[in-house]
Design an enzyme around this catalytic site. Structure first.
Site, PDB file in Angstrom:
ATOM      1  CG  LEU A 157      -2.048  -1.004   1.146  1.00 27.36           C
ATOM      2  CD1 LEU A 157      -2.751  -1.121   2.488  1.00 27.36           C
ATOM      3  CD2 LEU A 157      -3.034  -0.610   0.066  1.00 27.36           C
ATOM      4  NE  ARG A 158       7.429   1.579   0.528  1.00 25.51           N
ATOM      5  CZ  ARG A 158       8.124   1.711   1.649  1.00 25.51           C
ATOM      6  NH1 ARG A 158       8.265   2.900   2.182  1.00 25.51           N
ATOM      7  NH2 ARG A 158       8.662   0.668   2.230  1.00 25.51           N
ATOM      8  CB  ALA A 159       1.904   2.409  -4.759  1.00 24.12           C
ATOM      9  CB  VAL A 175       3.983   7.502  -2.379  1.00 22.23           C
ATOM     10  CG1 VAL A 175       4.743   8.514  -3.218  1.00 22.23           C
ATOM     11  CG2 VAL A 175       4.903   6.903  -1.340  1.00 22.23           C
TER      12      VAL A 175
END
Ligand code: ZN
Length: 679
Positions: free
Chosen positions: A275-277, A280
């Protein structure tokens, strides 16, 4: 005073400028990775941005740049009183050199002073210097993985943490991280790529008018920098004001549920990992909205953010380059913005708190034929049985491979052989015990292996061996006049642990690509073996390099790099044919190894020579072999057929090399059916 080139005067490079500005507006965006060829003004524009950042108030004398309004409670130079007077200084740009040590980056704790004088002494590193400024890493792909890890940890946490022998120091380290890399020199590992907030590809413009304007401005700047800067002063002041205004606005920008759902849909469709995308992209969209003077995120902001945040996060093979299908992005955004005003949360739009789309979310657009995000890259996989047809090699890798061998193409029989599925290779290790950085190939003294003894440290103590230190000090106690409990320690009592583990090596491939190998099936076997060895090197954390020899001489197809993707690309497009300058290959290998020894003396090389031992050009093989004598080496014997000359056997014995036959290697190994699982 040094005058930096004005940011506003930079021609083109709009994506890069935007990515830098978004980071200047919001530290949550998480830095920029700039990918591109050399000579694209990457460092000029980063310096230009740093000059545009607002000045910061710092506590005078604090080496950690504490803000007087909110000093770091854990500041090693603290505590600072509540009414410490601040001084204003410009935001700094700190450059991390590729050869920096861990101590230089994070700072160093003096264990010796702590033990002998009872003083906790910390020398701050570059992370402290960069706090509240910009940390710039040119050629970040050449930085050691361990340093990249430390760097990205600090960037993610906003904190630098140093621990030695249960002493520790923590200080704030928040900075705008900008890394640059030339993908020709090797990719960053995907897990490191993912940790940069945004990526931008830069290319020098192909438009003559734009190129001329770049040069015109550069000449004017070089001729009279103050006058040039003066002409751009108004634009620069306006830019600085806009950044300050956007910073003030950013915390109040609203991200409506509809836009959050849009982000989640886009991220899901591009098959990004984790879920970092999403996070960000959301932060970048918020920064973009603030930069545009909006108080609510719109589809336009999501688009701008996704273009910069997603290309390097697509799930892909380790050998694929980053990229994003913009048509698909627009299609996804169009579908998800229909029937929804930017401020209208709409019914049933409650995206989960973790950014996952609700179960009734419309499935992402999927043109026929399966995986669009991946098809967009349309890269040949290492496992694909067929390579480009002879004479049709295209793309940057092929271009440069050919550019590297300009005069050699008089042979009609130049061709490009394909590659089969890679297989597991037997372990090829460097004999003896090294002292290189941690890896998985050869035995070595490392910092993290098992303890096998103790020794006097050669420099400052990093890994104290307590029992050995006590034993060294014990016989001296009476002489030193100890009268009570506790030991009287001196610096020369200190002992550090000797540990043994595994190190990574520099595996330098020297591959015969001449006509004698060009019988197409043979070259496919060679390429497959080298690709298998490359995959193995990737898993063992080696640096790899690739030299090929054919026709008039030897070419460095891949300078040594910590990453193997570029090597695989070069290998696939490697043309074969022409005469066999074996000596030239060995000589070039000796040159490359000499340079690498200067760069990283602790990394021991392993030379892997893939040849049938034949030489039909390029000088005296015996003399060339002498240049690499003493280097641990392996000869992969490619000779086959009923009549054998045994030349590779002779070469191996001359080099003191281990001999492995190409066919036995493939027979011994098991085919890696899904090589992605093997990585
Ligand atoms: Zn401080």
């Amino acid at each position: 005073m040094i005058i930096t080139y004005p940011f506003s005067a930079v021609v083109g490079l709009t994506d890069l400028k935007l990515a830098l500005v978004l980071n200047a507006v919001s530290p949550r965006v998480g830095g920029v990775l700039v990918r591109g060829e050399k000579g694209t003004a990457k460092s000029t524009i980063v310096r230009a941005l740093a000059a545009q950042l607002p000045a910061v108030d710092v506590v005078p004398g604090c080496r950690f740049a504490c803000d007087p309004a909110a000093p770091d409670p854990e500041c090693p130079d603290g505590p600072h009183g509540p009414d410490a007077e601040g001084v204003s200084r410009p935001a700094v740009l700190v450059e991390l050199p590729v050869g920096a040590s861990e101590d230089r980056l994070v700072g160093s704790l003096d264990v010796e002073r702590a033990l002998t004088e009872g003083v906790k002494s910390f020398e701050p590193g570059l992370l402290a210097a960069a706090h509240r400024g910009v940390l710039y890493v040119d050629e970040v792909n050449l930085l050691h993985d361990h340093l990249v890890d430390l760097l990205l940890d600090a960037a993610a946490l906003g904190t630098c943490y140093v621990e030695r022998e249960s002493m520790s120091v923590r200080h704030a380290a928040r900075f705008l991280l900008v890394g640059t890399m030339n993908p020709e020199e090797g990719e960053l590992r995907p897990q490191l790529l993912d940790r940069f907030g945004l990526t931008v590809e830069v290319k020098a413009s192909r438009d003559p008018a734009e190129r001329a304007e770049v040069v015109r401005r550069r000449l004017a700047f070089d001729a009279d920098a103050p006058a040039f800067a003066g002409r751009w002063a108004a634009e620069e002041a306006a830019l600085a004001r806009s950044i300050v205004a956007a910073r003030a606005r950013v915390s109040a920008v609203r991200l409506p549920d509809a836009r959050l759902r849009q982000i989640a849909t886009v991220c899901a469709a591009f098959e990004v990992d984790g879920l970092r995308a999403d996070l960000v992209t959301a932060n970048a969209a918020i920064a973009h909205a603030a930069w545009q003077g909006r108080d609510t995120v719109t589809t336009e902001d999501v688009r701008a953010a996704a273009r910069l945040a997603l290309p390097h996060r697509r799930r892909r093979d380790p050998f694929d380059a980053p990229g994003l299908d913009e048509e698909l992005l627009d299609e996804l955004l169009r579908r998800t913005s229909e029937d929804e005003g930017p401020d209208d949360p709409g019914p049933g739009n409650d995206a989960g708190p973790d950014g996952t789309p609700p179960p009734d979310a419309e499935p992402p657009a999927r043109p026929e034929g399966g995986d669009p995000a991946r098809d967009a890259a349309s890269h040949e996989r290492p496992g694909d049985p067929v390579g480009p047809e002879p004479g049709t090699a295209e793309g940057p890798a092929a271009e440069s491979a050919q550019a590297a061998a300009p005069a050699a193409e008089t042979d009609a029989a130049v061709r490009v052989a394909g590659v089969s599925a890679p297989f597991r290779v037997p372990l090829l290790a460097v004999p003896g015990i090294g002292e290189g950085t941690a890896g998985r190939r050869s035995r070595s003294r490392t910092r993290h292996g098992r303890s096998i003894g103790a020794r006097r440290p050669s420099g400052s103590v990093r890994d104290l061996h307590v029992m050995a230190t006590v034993l060294a000090a014990a016989p001296q106690q009476r002489k030193r006049g100890r009268s009570g409990p506790g030991l009287v320690l001196r610096g020369d009592d200190l002992r550090e642990a000797v540990r043994e583990g595994k190190e990574g090596n520099l595996v330098l491939f020297v591959v015969d690509a001449s006509g004698s190998m060009a019988a197409r099936k043979r070259m496919t076997a060679v390429k497959t073996a080298v690709l298998s060895l490359l995959l193995d090197a990737y898993q063992r954390r080696d640096k790899v390099g690739l030299i090929t020899f054919r026709g008039a001489g030897a070419q460095v197809a891949l300078p040594p790099t910590s990453s193997v993707e570029a090597g695989a690309a070069r290998l696939r497009s490697l043309p074969t044919g022409g005469r066999t300058p074996l000596a030239a290959g060995l000589t070039r290998a000796a040159e490359v190894l000499r340079v690498e020894r200067l760069r990283d003396a602790a990394r021991r090389p392993l030379l892997v020579l893939v040849t049938d031992g034949r030489a039909t050009a390029g000088g005296d093989v015996d003399r060339a072999a002498g240049l690499v004598a003493g280097i641990a080496s392996v000869v992969v014997d490619c000779e086959n057929g009923p009549v054998r000359l045994g030349l590779a056997v002779r070469l191996a014995s001359r080099l003191g090399a281990r001999l492995v036959s190409l066919d036995s290697m493939a027979d011994l190994g098991t085919v890696v059916r899904d090589h992605r699982k093997a990585i």
